[in-house]
Motif scaffolding. Structure first.
Motif, mmCIF file in Angstrom:
data_model
loop_
_atom_site.group_PDB
_atom_site.id
_atom_site.type_symbol
_atom_site.label_atom_id
_atom_site.label_comp_id
_atom_site.label_asym_id
_atom_site.label_seq_id
_atom_site.Cartn_x
_atom_site.Cartn_y
_atom_site.Cartn_z
ATOM 1 N N VAL A 43 0.826 -1.206 0.000
ATOM 2 C CA VAL A 43 0.000 0.000 0.000
ATOM 3 C C VAL A 43 0.863 1.259 0.000
ATOM 4 O O VAL A 43 0.609 2.208 -0.751
ATOM 5 N N THR A 47 2.223 0.574 -4.588
ATOM 6 C CA THR A 47 1.174 1.303 -5.317
ATOM 7 C C THR A 47 1.681 2.672 -5.749
ATOM 8 O O THR A 47 1.304 3.172 -6.803
ATOM 9 N N ARG A 150 -4.207 9.390 -0.177
ATOM 10 C CA ARG A 150 -3.137 8.432 0.131
ATOM 11 C C ARG A 150 -3.232 7.251 -0.834
ATOM 12 O O ARG A 150 -4.277 6.996 -1.421
ATOM 13 N N THR A 151 -2.115 6.522 -0.944
ATOM 14 C CA THR A 151 -1.916 5.412 -1.884
ATOM 15 C C THR A 151 -1.915 5.917 -3.323
ATOM 16 O O THR A 151 -2.330 7.029 -3.601
ATOM 17 N N TYR A 152 -1.410 5.099 -4.200
ATOM 18 C CA TYR A 152 -1.329 5.406 -5.634
ATOM 19 C C TYR A 152 -0.669 6.761 -5.897
ATOM 20 O O TYR A 152 -1.173 7.595 -6.631
ATOM 21 N N TRP A 221 -6.409 8.272 5.871
ATOM 22 C CA TRP A 221 -6.385 6.884 5.429
ATOM 23 C C TRP A 221 -7.788 6.294 5.350
ATOM 24 O O TRP A 221 -7.961 5.080 5.365
#
Length: 249
Positions: A43, A47, A150-152, A221
């Motif tokens: 994650v 990502t 968040r992420t990617y 998150w």
């Protein structure tokens, strides 16, 4: 006194079962911990790596398209009041295709992301997404864009840092568009779709204009709420005039 070597068979079997249970539980906990660590690494890191590559690819394809279609036009500056709007019958933007780049100096001198048409889950792994049905870039109405917090690639990680007066600059094949933020982030529910109306509800704006809406998830998150920032068009120039003021070279 009875030693552990001459315990009754029943006690020995019970001890063996207990040891097996403890060993199995320990191995399961270790395996679960490893899986959790790998998932967190995926994650937080992988990502992001994949998203950064995808965004770079989208920007490269977009710039190749611009280079191939670049007209030989004399540089000129177009004030916001007379900036050209797409005609009412303009063809829809192709779903899933990048058509612009966004720069936000507040997020860092190297922060630049592609803007694609649509807000689907897979699409937002490759950049920011333009809400279908909202205004075209630079046009009267509300050009609305979503992005992961968040992420990617964490594109909108620093979203809460946006402040009134900050610049959000977009570029398409022909022009630069400078939008100026009006007010800090608003926290609202995902069902509050009126924030992307042509005159967005809860925004500082009371009448028609050329607006920009940015949205992302909150908390950092989670996704129970949305953070929203609005801006209005304050400057436009054709690409041949060079980068707009306030955008690092």
């Amino acid at each position: 006194m009875r030693s552990r070597w001459n315990r009754p068979p029943e006690r020995a079997r019970a001890d063996a079962v207990l040891r097996l249970v403890v060993r199995t539980s320990s191995e399961l906990c270790l395996t679960a911990g490893t899986v959790i660590l790998l998932f967190v690494a995926y994650v937080l890191l992988w990502t992001g790596v994949k998203a950064d590559r995808a965004m770079d690819d989208e920007r490269a394809r977009l710039r190749d398209t611009w280079s191939a279609a670049a007209p030989a036009a004399a540089p000129q500056t177009v004030p916001p009041a007379t900036a050209p709007s797409p005609p009412p019958a303009a063809a829809p933007l192709p779903e899933g295709r990048a058509f612009a780049e966004m720069y936000v100096p507040r997020f860092g001198r190297d922060w630049v992301k592609p803007v694609l048409e649509g807000t689907g889950t897979e699409l937002l792994k490759k950049g920011l997404g333009h809400y279908p049905g909202t205004a075209r870039l630079g046009a009267t109405g509300n050009f609305s864009v979503a992005g992961h917090r968040r992420t990617y690639g964490d594109p909108f990680k620093d979203f809460p840092e946006l402040r009134s007066g900050d610049a959000v600059i977009l570029k398409d094949a022909t022009a630069w568009y400078t939008y100026t933020v009006r007010g800090g982030p608003l926290r609202t529910l995902p069902t509050d779709v009126a924030v992307v109306d042509p005159v967005p509800r809860k925004s500082p704006f009371t009448g028609p204009g050329r607006y920009l809406t940015l949205t992302t998830c909150d908390p950092e998150w989670g996704h129970s709420h949305r953070l929203v920032v609005w801006a209005e068009l304050t400057g436009t120039r054709v690409v041949g005039q060079g980068r707009p003021e306030g955008l690092p070279g």
